[in-house]
Design an enzyme around this catalytic site. Structure first.
Site, short mmCIF file in Angstrom:
data_model
loop_
_atom_site.label_atom_id
_atom_site.label_comp_id
_atom_site.label_asym_id
_atom_site.label_seq_id
_atom_site.Cartn_x
_atom_site.Cartn_y
_atom_site.Cartn_z
N ASP A 168 0.81 -1.22 0.00
CA ASP A 168 0.00 0.00 0.00
C ASP A 168 0.85 1.28 0.00
O ASP A 168 1.90 1.32 0.64
CB ASP A 168 -0.85 -0.06 1.28
CG ASP A 168 -1.99 0.93 1.26
OD1 ASP A 168 -2.08 1.72 0.31
OD2 ASP A 168 -2.80 0.88 2.21
N ARG A 213 -12.06 1.75 7.84
CA ARG A 213 -10.69 2.20 7.58
C ARG A 213 -10.72 3.48 6.73
O ARG A 213 -10.00 3.61 5.76
CB ARG A 213 -9.90 1.10 6.85
CG ARG A 213 -8.42 1.13 7.18
CD ARG A 213 -7.63 0.26 6.22
NE ARG A 213 -6.23 0.24 6.61
CZ ARG A 213 -5.24 -0.08 5.80
NH1 ARG A 213 -5.47 -0.43 4.57
NH2 ARG A 213 -4.02 -0.06 6.21
N LYS A 256 -1.20 -8.16 -5.37
CA LYS A 256 -1.87 -8.48 -4.09
C LYS A 256 -3.18 -7.70 -4.11
O LYS A 256 -3.18 -6.47 -4.11
CB LYS A 256 -1.00 -8.04 -2.91
CG LYS A 256 -1.63 -8.30 -1.56
CD LYS A 256 -0.64 -7.96 -0.44
CE LYS A 256 -1.30 -8.01 0.93
NZ LYS A 256 -0.37 -7.55 1.98
N ASP A 290 -6.29 -6.55 -2.40
CA ASP A 290 -6.78 -6.38 -1.03
C ASP A 290 -8.23 -5.90 -1.01
O ASP A 290 -8.78 -5.47 -2.05
CB ASP A 290 -5.88 -5.37 -0.30
CG ASP A 290 -5.71 -5.71 1.17
OD1 ASP A 290 -6.61 -6.35 1.74
OD2 ASP A 290 -4.68 -5.33 1.76
N ASP A 341 -3.63 -11.21 8.78
CA ASP A 341 -2.69 -10.15 9.12
C ASP A 341 -1.86 -10.55 10.34
O ASP A 341 -0.89 -9.89 10.69
CB ASP A 341 -3.43 -8.84 9.41
CG ASP A 341 -3.75 -8.08 8.13
OD1 ASP A 341 -3.16 -8.41 7.08
OD2 ASP A 341 -4.60 -7.17 8.16
C1 GLA Z 1 -4.35 -5.03 4.76
C2 GLA Z 1 -3.49 -6.22 4.42
C3 GLA Z 1 -2.06 -5.95 4.79
C4 GLA Z 1 -1.57 -4.71 4.07
C5 GLA Z 1 -2.48 -3.54 4.38
C6 GLA Z 1 -2.12 -2.33 3.54
O1 GLA Z 1 -4.47 -4.88 6.13
O2 GLA Z 1 -3.97 -7.37 5.03
O3 GLA Z 1 -1.26 -7.05 4.47
O4 GLA Z 1 -1.55 -4.96 2.68
O5 GLA Z 1 -3.84 -3.85 4.15
O6 GLA Z 1 -2.94 -1.27 3.77
#
Ligand code: GLA
Length: 737
Positions: free
Chosen positions: A371, A446, A479, A481, A551
């Site tokens: 991110d 968020r 990735k 998300d 996470d």
């Molecule tokens: C989520 C993902 C993390 C990371 C953050 C970035 O929480 O699970 O691994 O990529 O977003 O904002």
């Protein structure tokens, strides 16, 4: 033949290598389930023994058999039950007719059998792959009053003992109807003595196994979060009360869907157990004009008499042979380093290149930039939706990728395609693309909102942005998300009477974006993610062969998460990384070696600042990356055995993975809490060739251990663990030639 029909008694039998599934059409054209279990030759006999005798349902029966109380639908085992016509249990289908009535009575009309698998137009679906003998039986049932037809499909995958269920509803009547409930799978088991095993959890504590006895009434698993969720996974098992990892009856059910789901188990008045699994009706309705069709997501079921372990391995084989993207199903995935926990938003090109340089020298194969690389995104308050490189922060991303490629590494990038920040150019241009109900205050998660992916133009816009970047930069991995879940379900383009379609249309839009990207970039490796493991489901796995498991990368906590996940999903689908210490989620201090042992049973990577490691730890990274290349092929296609009945005091967990030819494998043991004066433990391996002689590569033991598979499985062997809590061992073994 996977499917046989006895026309004289209108009996259907589906056969896999070790199981059978049977049903028949009765005199009232109801489709009556007969049995599901181990293979039997003579299903006709099963029909005889299943005569229910003189049961009294205290429930009305169809008028044509008014004197025959055993004809009540309420005690009939059905393949696909209607509603409000005599069966009071949880139904498979509820249709609201144009006159407002909600009586539904699907009866048999016809069937057809064809080779191969059905093709769904907008939803993920299984493929036959290299396996021969995959066949599909399609039944047509119809409600004679509304003309609504239900096409049930049963696709039989003989070699892995899995049957995939599907339902397509077609309005063959003259008037518009509303679907209020369409379950993908129904199974009426005639026994009433089961345990239900489900995967429950929370953010950072996903998919913990939970087992309880099924009692009278309805027990359910569900999500109304728009995504499958951290809290419940859309899969569960039913076992007999005494089933273990290795023995006893175990039935498994998985819904291939990433949105709101509902799974229900009802133990009824006659001690029969009904299972239904499908889209959650709580946020669903679908208007079907005359001639229109609705497809429900596919659902998988399997039966094993070898307990939960057998059930898991059958599903693992199914995923790897018939479900994961074929390009990646058995392929080795690159060992990656992700910068998130190393830098969070605070990175520069130079920092990233430094991480890559150190990582490349230690055998890491890909750098993933997480991110913060796009739009205006110094933190998580802004920028989502603007998928253009923040050149002020990063310079030219194509150059960065070239720099990383020059080190012999691949380059991967983080996206959150379905999301939008209010502080973004996309939101300023299209505020109505963010989901909210006019006149009602909106919820933020968020600090962000969700795009209405039910609208094709929204998906097209995100696709164009992503494609442009993928065209310009050598990005080999994404990735994907998804960091908040749905509230205030609504779509600005749907009329009031179709608002119940919004949540499902959103899921279809997500799948469409996946398909568009993969059609354009067929070699792209996409890893799913949703605040960790908030969308770890079969729907996503059809496009993403791996999903970030959680996470929470604390090794000890990961043991529970990964073992829970293994109940249904193969180890090769679980993103698992070595992360920093003390752990960022739990503060726990765990040996570097142990962090590696646990992560090596998933798709392996690192999530820390390698520059902060000491020399010994760096040397361990080199060993781990080399070892993972040996373990990965076994993990990708081998058999996974949980060893969780290792001890009585819950101090130990373990698993072993054995290659299909049983020539080699590895075992991982983890000890949570040390116990004084505990001699170590003896543990028994599983899945070996009892006659073969194996060498165990055990650095803690002086001298080689060369013993028979039979001894390792029946007697087990003693092992030592390093001192202290959170200790582990990973031992490789192979047949001595
Ligand atoms: C989520 C993902 C993390 C990371 C953050 C970035 O929480 O699970 O691994 O990529 O977003 O904002």
């Amino acid at each position: 033949m996977a499917i046989t029909v006895l026309p004289a008694i209108r009996l259907f039998k589906l056969s896999t290598a070790h199981t059978h599934y049977s049903f028949r059409v009765n005199d009232l054209d109801e489709v009556e389930h007969i049995s599901y279990g181990p293979e039997v030759d003579d299903v006709a006999s099963l029909v005889q023994v299943e005569n229910p005798g003189r049961l009294v349902a205290f429930a009305p029966q169809p008028e044509e058999c008014d004197n025959d109380s055993i004809s009540s639908k309420d005690i009939l085992s059905q393949e696909f039950s209607g509603f409000n016509t005599g069966d009071y249990r949880v139904p498979a289908l509820i249709v609201q007719a144009a006159d407002g009535t909600r009586a539904t009575d699907p009866r048999f009309v016809s069937y057809r059998i064809y080779a191969g698998t059905p093709l769904l137009s907008e939803l993920p679906c299984a493929y036959a792959g290299k396996c021969e003998g995959v066949e599909t039986l399609e039944l047509k049932l119809q409600d004679s009053v509304t003309g609504v037809s239900s096409y049930l499909s049963y696709t039989v995958f003989p070699e892995c003992d899995v049957i995939v269920r599907g339902v397509r509803i077609v309005n063959e009547g003259a008037s518009t109807v509303d679907l209020s409930r369409v379950m993908s799978l129904q199974l009426d088991l005639r026994s009433g003595s089961y345990d239900m095993v489900r995967l429950a959890g929370a953010w950072a504590r996903e998919r913990h196994m939970e087992r309880s006895a099924v009692h009278h009434g309805v027990q359910s698993i569900s999500s109304t979060r728009g995504m499958s969720s951290h809290m419940m996974n859309p899969a569960f098992a039913l076992t007999d009360r005494h089933a273990t990892e290795d023995s006893g009856d175990a039935y498994g059910f998985i819904l291939a869907y990433s949105g709101n789901f509902l799974g229900e188990v009802e133990l009824d008045q006659m001690e029969s157990t009904r299972v239904v699994l499908g889209i959650n009706p709580a946020l669903f309705s679908w208007k079907l004009e005359s001639g229109e069709a609705f497809e429900a997501p596919q659902a998988f079921m399997t039966y094993s008499r070898e307990g939960l372990g057998g059930m898991s391995r059958q599903f693992h084989d199914f995923f790897r042979q018939h479900w994961l993207p074929e390009r990646w199903a058995l392929a080795e995935r690159p060992i990656l380093i992700n910068n998130w926990e190393a830098t969070y938003f605070d990175f520069t090109t130079e920092k990233l290149l430094n991480i890559a340089r150190t990582a490349a020298a230690l055998g890491v194969e890909m750098l993933v930039l997480d991110d913060g690389w796009f739009g205006k995104r110094p933190d998580d308050f802004s920028g989502l939706g603007d998928w253009t490189v923040n050149t002020a922060k990063l310079g030219n991303m194509a150059e960065l990728a070239r720099g990383i490629n020059a080190l012999g590494m691949k380059f991967g990038l983080w996206f959150e395609p379905e999301m939008i920040s209010q502080d973004s150019d996309l939101y300023r241009a299209h505020p109505d693309w963010a989901i909210s109900i006019p006149g009602r205050s909106r919820s933020l998660g968020r600090h962000q909102m969700i795009l209405d992916f039910g609208r094709p133009e929204v998906v097209d816009c995100i696709f164009r942005q992503m494609k442009k970047l993928l065209d310009e930069v050598n990005i080999e991995y994404i990735k994907w998300d998804c960091n908040r879940h749905m509230t205030e379900n609504y779509s600005a383009v749907l009329p009031a009477e179709r608002q119940g379609e919004a949540a499902h249309r959103f899921v279809l839009g997500t799948y469409r974006l996946y398909r568009m990207l993969l059609a354009e970039f067929p070699n792209l490796l996409i890893e799913g993610c949703s605040g960790g493991g908030g969308r770890f489901d079969a729907g996503i796995l059809r496009y993403s062969p791996q999903i970030w498991c959680s996470d929470n990368s604390d090794a000890g906590e990961r043991v529970d998460i990964q073992l829970g996940t293994s109940l249904f999903y193969p180890a090769s689908t679980m993103g698992a990384h070595v992360s920093a210490c003390p752990n960022h989620q739990t503060g726990r201090v765990t040996r570097f070696e142990t962090r590696g042992h646990i992560a090596m049973s998933g798709t392996f990577g690192y999530e820390l600042d390698l520059a902060k490691l000491n020399d010994e730890e760096r040397a361990m990274v080199s060993c781990q990356t080399a070892q993972y290349h040996r373990l990965n092929p076994i993990l990708a296609s081998g058999d996974f055995y949980r060893l969780n009945e290792l001890d009585d005091n819950d101090a130990l967990d373990g698993w072993c993975v054995v290659a299909k030819d049983r020539q080699k494998g590895f075992v991982t043991i983890y000890r949570r809490n040390v116990i004084a004066n505990f001699r170590g433990s003896r543990f028994k391996l599983k899945g070996l060739d009892e006659h073969a002689i194996y060498r165990l590569d055990d650095p803690y033991r002086s001298g080689e251990l060369i013993v028979s598979g039979g001894a390792l499985m029946t007697q087990g062997f003693w092992f030592e663990l390093p001192p202290g809590d959170n200790a582990s061992r990973l031992i490789e073994f192979s047949v001595v030639s």
